[in-house]
Design a protein around this motif. Sequence first.
Motif, PDB file in Angstrom:
ATOM      1  N   GLY A   8       0.832  -1.191   0.000  1.00 30.17           N
ATOM      2  CA  GLY A   8       0.000   0.000   0.000  1.00 30.17           C
ATOM      3  C   GLY A   8       0.864   1.237   0.000  1.00 30.17           C
ATOM      4  O   GLY A   8       2.086   1.166  -0.092  1.00 30.17           O
ATOM      5  N   SER A   9       0.211   2.368   0.083  1.00 28.46           N
ATOM      6  CA  SER A   9       0.943   3.630   0.116  1.00 28.46           C
ATOM      7  C   SER A   9       0.417   4.468   1.266  1.00 28.46           C
ATOM      8  O   SER A   9      -0.618   4.161   1.858  1.00 28.46           O
ATOM      9  CB  SER A   9       0.768   4.374  -1.210  1.00 28.46           C
ATOM     10  OG  SER A   9      -0.599   4.672  -1.413  1.00 28.46           O
ATOM     11  N   GLY A  10       1.138   5.510   1.574  1.00 28.94           N
ATOM     12  CA  GLY A  10       0.730   6.402   2.647  1.00 28.94           C
ATOM     13  C   GLY A  10       1.143   5.883   4.006  1.00 28.94           C
ATOM     14  O   GLY A  10       1.850   4.886   4.134  1.00 28.94           O
ATOM     15  N   PRO A  11       0.685   6.572   5.033  1.00 34.94           N
ATOM     16  CA  PRO A  11       1.054   6.197   6.399  1.00 34.94           C
ATOM     17  C   PRO A  11       0.568   4.793   6.758  1.00 34.94           C
ATOM     18  O   PRO A  11      -0.395   4.290   6.175  1.00 34.94           O
ATOM     19  CB  PRO A  11       0.342   7.248   7.262  1.00 34.94           C
ATOM     20  CG  PRO A  11       0.028   8.371   6.346  1.00 34.94           C
ATOM     21  CD  PRO A  11      -0.142   7.772   4.989  1.00 34.94           C
ATOM     22  N   ILE A  12       1.245   4.204   7.726  1.00 36.02           N
ATOM     23  CA  ILE A  12       0.857   2.887   8.234  1.00 36.02           C
ATOM     24  C   ILE A  12       1.060   2.895   9.748  1.00 36.02           C
ATOM     25  O   ILE A  12       1.994   3.519  10.261  1.00 36.02           O
ATOM     26  CB  ILE A  12       1.649   1.742   7.577  1.00 36.02           C
ATOM     27  CG1 ILE A  12       1.085   0.385   8.011  1.00 36.02           C
ATOM     28  CG2 ILE A  12       3.137   1.867   7.829  1.00 36.02           C
ATOM     29  CD1 ILE A  12       1.577  -0.791   7.184  1.00 36.02           C
ATOM     30  N   LEU A  65       3.239   4.653  14.541  1.00 42.98           N
ATOM     31  CA  LEU A  65       2.660   5.325  13.389  1.00 42.98           C
ATOM     32  C   LEU A  65       3.811   5.836  12.536  1.00 42.98           C
ATOM     33  O   LEU A  65       4.690   6.557  13.029  1.00 42.98           O
ATOM     34  CB  LEU A  65       1.762   6.487  13.834  1.00 42.98           C
ATOM     35  CG  LEU A  65       1.119   7.324  12.733  1.00 42.98           C
ATOM     36  CD1 LEU A  65       0.236   6.469  11.822  1.00 42.98           C
ATOM     37  CD2 LEU A  65       0.316   8.469  13.353  1.00 42.98           C
ATOM     38  N   TRP A  66       3.801   5.415  11.263  1.00 40.12           N
ATOM     39  CA  TRP A  66       4.900   5.712  10.341  1.00 40.12           C
ATOM     40  C   TRP A  66       4.395   6.486   9.139  1.00 40.12           C
ATOM     41  O   TRP A  66       3.302   6.228   8.633  1.00 40.12           O
ATOM     42  CB  TRP A  66       5.566   4.402   9.881  1.00 40.12           C
ATOM     43  CG  TRP A  66       6.235   3.722  11.022  1.00 40.12           C
ATOM     44  CD1 TRP A  66       5.684   2.812  11.876  1.00 40.12           C
ATOM     45  CD2 TRP A  66       7.555   3.948  11.470  1.00 40.12           C
ATOM     46  NE1 TRP A  66       6.598   2.451  12.831  1.00 40.12           N
ATOM     47  CE2 TRP A  66       7.760   3.125  12.599  1.00 40.12           C
ATOM     48  CE3 TRP A  66       8.607   4.743  11.022  1.00 40.12           C
ATOM     49  CZ2 TRP A  66       8.972   3.098  13.285  1.00 40.12           C
ATOM     50  CZ3 TRP A  66       9.811   4.704  11.711  1.00 40.12           C
ATOM     51  CH2 TRP A  66       9.973   3.885  12.834  1.00 40.12           C
ATOM     52  N   TRP A 100      -2.068  -4.544  11.568  1.00 38.15           N
ATOM     53  CA  TRP A 100      -1.660  -3.477  10.657  1.00 38.15           C
ATOM     54  C   TRP A 100      -2.854  -2.563  10.449  1.00 38.15           C
ATOM     55  O   TRP A 100      -3.958  -3.034  10.166  1.00 38.15           O
ATOM     56  CB  TRP A 100      -1.208  -4.059   9.324  1.00 38.15           C
ATOM     57  CG  TRP A 100      -0.067  -5.016   9.485  1.00 38.15           C
ATOM     58  CD1 TRP A 100      -0.140  -6.378   9.479  1.00 38.15           C
ATOM     59  CD2 TRP A 100       1.304  -4.692   9.698  1.00 38.15           C
ATOM     60  NE1 TRP A 100       1.101  -6.924   9.669  1.00 38.15           N
ATOM     61  CE2 TRP A 100       2.012  -5.895   9.809  1.00 38.15           C
ATOM     62  CE3 TRP A 100       1.996  -3.491   9.816  1.00 38.15           C
ATOM     63  CZ2 TRP A 100       3.383  -5.947  10.015  1.00 38.15           C
ATOM     64  CZ3 TRP A 100       3.373  -3.548  10.015  1.00 38.15           C
ATOM     65  CH2 TRP A 100       4.050  -4.758  10.124  1.00 38.15           C
ATOM     66  N   LEU A 101      -2.628  -1.267  10.568  1.00 36.48           N
ATOM     67  CA  LEU A 101      -3.710  -0.308  10.469  1.00 36.48           C
ATOM     68  C   LEU A 101      -3.409   0.709   9.364  1.00 36.48           C
ATOM     69  O   LEU A 101      -2.277   1.152   9.211  1.00 36.48           O
ATOM     70  CB  LEU A 101      -3.878   0.432  11.799  1.00 36.48           C
ATOM     71  CG  LEU A 101      -4.033  -0.444  13.045  1.00 36.48           C
ATOM     72  CD1 LEU A 101      -3.985   0.406  14.297  1.00 36.48           C
ATOM     73  CD2 LEU A 101      -5.311  -1.248  12.967  1.00 36.48           C
ATOM     74  N   THR A 102      -4.453   1.083   8.635  1.00 39.12           N
ATOM     75  CA  THR A 102      -4.354   2.149   7.658  1.00 39.12           C
ATOM     76  C   THR A 102      -4.957   3.395   8.298  1.00 39.12           C
ATOM     77  O   THR A 102      -6.186   3.465   8.478  1.00 39.12           O
ATOM     78  CB  THR A 102      -5.113   1.787   6.375  1.00 39.12           C
ATOM     79  OG1 THR A 102      -4.573   0.570   5.840  1.00 39.12           O
ATOM     80  CG2 THR A 102      -5.006   2.891   5.337  1.00 39.12           C
ATOM     81  N   PRO A 103      -4.127   4.351   8.667  1.00 37.39           N
ATOM     82  CA  PRO A 103      -4.649   5.546   9.332  1.00 37.39           C
ATOM     83  C   PRO A 103      -5.546   6.363   8.403  1.00 37.39           C
ATOM     84  O   PRO A 103      -5.212   6.587   7.244  1.00 37.39           O
ATOM     85  CB  PRO A 103      -3.376   6.338   9.686  1.00 37.39           C
ATOM     86  CG  PRO A 103      -2.279   5.338   9.631  1.00 37.39           C
ATOM     87  CD  PRO A 103      -2.677   4.337   8.597  1.00 37.39           C
ATOM     88  N   LEU A 104      -6.656   6.798   8.934  1.00 36.95           N
ATOM     89  CA  LEU A 104      -7.580   7.649   8.182  1.00 36.95           C
ATOM     90  C   LEU A 104      -7.401   9.121   8.538  1.00 36.95           C
ATOM     91  O   LEU A 104      -7.849   9.984   7.795  1.00 36.95           O
ATOM     92  CB  LEU A 104      -9.025   7.223   8.440  1.00 36.95           C
ATOM     93  CG  LEU A 104      -9.362   5.786   8.071  1.00 36.95           C
ATOM     94  CD1 LEU A 104     -10.818   5.475   8.415  1.00 36.95           C
ATOM     95  CD2 LEU A 104      -9.104   5.532   6.590  1.00 36.95           C
ATOM     96  N   THR A 105      -6.732   9.389   9.666  1.00 38.27           N
ATOM     97  CA  THR A 105      -6.595  10.761  10.130  1.00 38.27           C
ATOM     98  C   THR A 105      -5.151  11.148  10.429  1.00 38.27           C
ATOM     99  O   THR A 105      -4.907  12.124  11.102  1.00 38.27           O
ATOM    100  CB  THR A 105      -7.438  10.976  11.396  1.00 38.27           C
ATOM    101  OG1 THR A 105      -7.003  10.035  12.391  1.00 38.27           O
ATOM    102  CG2 THR A 105      -8.922  10.798  11.113  1.00 38.27           C
ATOM    103  N   ALA A 106      -4.190  10.376   9.949  1.00 38.65           N
ATOM    104  CA  ALA A 106      -2.775  10.637  10.281  1.00 38.65           C
ATOM    105  C   ALA A 106      -2.295  11.908   9.606  1.00 38.65           C
ATOM    106  O   ALA A 106      -2.552  12.151   8.431  1.00 38.65           O
ATOM    107  CB  ALA A 106      -1.919   9.461   9.834  1.00 38.65           C
ATOM    108  N   GLU A 107      -1.578  12.698  10.391  1.00 42.87           N
ATOM    109  CA  GLU A 107      -0.941  13.902   9.875  1.00 42.87           C
ATOM    110  C   GLU A 107       0.483  13.944  10.408  1.00 42.87           C
ATOM    111  O   GLU A 107       0.768  13.437  11.490  1.00 42.87           O
ATOM    112  CB  GLU A 107      -1.689  15.144  10.347  1.00 42.87           C
ATOM    113  CG  GLU A 107      -3.106  15.229   9.842  1.00 42.87           C
ATOM    114  CD  GLU A 107      -3.833  16.444  10.386  1.00 42.87           C
ATOM    115  OE1 GLU A 107      -3.179  17.306  11.006  1.00 42.87           O
ATOM    116  OE2 GLU A 107      -5.055  16.514  10.194  1.00 42.87           O
TER     117      GLU A 107
END
Length: 109
Positions: A8-12, A65-66, A100-107
């Motif tokens: 996947g892409s983006g934060p994890i 959180l990465w 494993w989580l896909t963050p929906l609100t990570a900044e």
Amino acid sequence: MEIVIPEGSGPIAVHGFARPRPERAEELERLLLSFVAPTRAEPGAWQYQVHRDAADPTTLVFYELWRSRDDLRAHLAQPDLARFQRDRMHYLREDLEIHWLTPLTAEAP
């Protein structure tokens, strides 16, 4: 168990449980806590926390959180983390439980 990061892409984010052997509990806690400062200093590490489960104080819980999967891969390749992955069953009564989580609100911090 080999630690395989989902594609996947983006934060994890990683949410995991470590259930130590009773005779290794203090040693495992010290080891996990020793990872906190160096991990937080790594590029792409947005959050790294170690907790004790309130319902089961023998269980240690970690949350990471990465910024990206590549940042997490670089983290897991660090010598201390690679050694822990290899030797973890020395400390654990059962293997790590990892979510494993896909963050929906990570900044970015």
